[in-house]
Design a protein around this motif. Structure first.
Motif: not given
Length: 167
Positions: A18-34
């Motif tokens: 859920g946190d990963y998908v939320d951060k993707l939807r907020r426009g963050k990059s994969n590396e930032e999210i990770t």
């Protein structure tokens, strides 16, 4: 806590996804999210039950979105190769242990297969209130419900006192 033997039948894995998908939807990059997820999970790193779930959920979710990072895949495959991961289900009986093994085997096969193309993710739409700080608006009640409640013709007043971002 876990309520089943599927990968997301526990709070930890569900939260990571859920946190990963939320951060993707907020426009963050994969590396930032990770990195944010890793940084926010220091308390579970080294925990023999929780850390593997973190890497399994992150790897599975990244794979599903076509964004599996090599270091995440490596960590997940490392924990998939460890017998310690099976400990959580040994006291639950052979049936649940076998079901968990099946879940882990399916994850391993998935991670070792070619991942799909990167999926496009819809960003959240922001609502922006056009009112300025300090603006005051009055609303006059006029519905049949306001008649029933004795409020017809009366006003309520709204004043904008702060502003924030809502997704």
């Amino acid at each position: 806590s876990a309520w089943g033997t599927s990968l997301y039948s526990n709070d930890s894995a569900s939260d990571i996804r859920g946190d990963y998908v939320d951060k993707l939807r907020r426009g963050k990059s994969n590396e930032e999210i990770t990195q944010e997820l890793i940084d926010g999970s220091h308390d579970i790193m080294g925990d023999i039950e929780e850390e593997p779930l973190f890497w399994f959920a992150l790897a599975d979710t990244q794979w599903d979105y076509g964004r599996l990072l090599p270091e995440v895949k490596e960590k997940a495959l490392y924990f998939l190769s460890q017998d310690k991961e099976l400990e959580r289900w040994k006291d639950s009986g052979q049936k649940k242990l076998n079901a968990w093994k099946k879940t882990l085997n399916a994850l391993k096969e998935k991670l070792e297969s070619p991942q799909p193309a990167e999926k496009k993710v819809s960003k959240y739409r922001l609502y922006r209130c056009k009112w300025k700080l300090g603006d005051v608006f009055a609303y006059q009640f006029s519905s049949s419900y306001s008649v029933e409640k004795g409020m017809k013709g009366k006003y309520t007043v709204f004043r904008k006192v702060s502003e924030d971002t809502w997704w």
